[in-house]
Scaffold this active site. Structure first.
Site, mmCIF file in Angstrom:
data_model
loop_
_atom_site.group_PDB
_atom_site.id
_atom_site.type_symbol
_atom_site.label_atom_id
_atom_site.label_comp_id
_atom_site.label_asym_id
_atom_site.label_seq_id
_atom_site.Cartn_x
_atom_site.Cartn_y
_atom_site.Cartn_z
ATOM 1 C CG HIS A 17 -1.884 -1.054 1.398
ATOM 2 N ND1 HIS A 17 -1.982 -1.829 2.525
ATOM 3 C CD2 HIS A 17 -2.854 -1.506 0.562
ATOM 4 C CE1 HIS A 17 -2.970 -2.693 2.393
ATOM 5 N NE2 HIS A 17 -3.509 -2.538 1.202
ATOM 6 C CE LYS A 41 -13.964 -6.808 4.336
ATOM 7 N NZ LYS A 41 -12.907 -6.129 3.574
ATOM 8 N NE ARG A 90 -3.046 -7.264 -4.136
ATOM 9 C CZ ARG A 90 -3.804 -7.393 -3.059
ATOM 10 N NH1 ARG A 90 -3.257 -7.754 -1.928
ATOM 11 N NH2 ARG A 90 -5.096 -7.168 -3.115
ATOM 12 C CB SER A 129 -4.133 -6.364 5.132
ATOM 13 O OG SER A 129 -3.871 -5.134 4.538
#
Ligand code: ADP
Length: 159
Positions: A17, A41, A90, A129
């Site tokens: 990031h 979440k 990615r 993460s």
């Protein structure tokens, strides 16, 4: 004037990031890192903690600010007058997800907002993460994968 938003959960912010932030900050006049608060979440860090961690990590980048928001990204973009949204890519999996989100959001933006995709630095193409959390809590070394201040907090959580 380019006022850009880079949004994500950042639970926690990784070097992947951070690399996107550094690169985007060079072509944006103002870059806001938007920490998404998602009540569905259960994050490791509260949004307040994530904002504080990220502020510390980017304190030497004068045109980068940190904020948090909940609800639709497009609503936050409309309310705050952003004209660019930055995303990182990615893999093809990211691409598939990101293109759908970008096209849906484009329907909701009130002004012209350009979504700009920056390809990951190959050094961080494997980094997420969730991977960082998993490795850390299984006792692996995450040095170099997150900013120093976040490394200290993560190691603290282990104790
Ligand atoms: P989300 O919960 O929205 O996926 P993330 O914090 O995981 O939020 O990611 C925010 C953005 O950063 C996304 O565009 C994601 O593709 C990108 N990103 C995440 N990790 C990397 C990395 N290692 N390299 C480049 N971009 C990344």
């Amino acid at each position: 004037m380019i006022k850009a938003l880079y949004a994500g959960s950042f639970d926690p912010l990784t070097r992947g990031h951070e690399n996107i932030v550094t690169r985007a900050s060079k072509f944006c006049d103002e870059l806001v890192i938007g920490v998404i608060e998602n009540p569905q979440k259960t994050p490791l860090f509260s949004s307040k903690e994530r904002v504080e961690q990220i502020r510390e990590a980017v304190k030497d980048m004068p045109n980068v600010k940190v904020d948090s928001f909940s609800g639709l990204l497009a609503d936050y973009v409309n309310k705050n007058g952003f004209n660019m949204v930055i995303r990182g890519l990615r893999s093809m999996l990211d691409f598939d997800n990101e293109i759908q989100m970008a096209q849906m959001n484009a329907k909701i933006y009130k002004e012209n907002v350009e979504t700009v995709f920056l390809m990951t630095d190959p050094a961080y193409s494997f980094l997420s993460s969730s991977m960082v959390k998993e490795v850390c809590f299984l006792g692996g070394d995450i040095k170099g994968l997150v900013p120093e201040n976040i490394l200290l907090v993560m190691e603290g959580k282990l104790k």
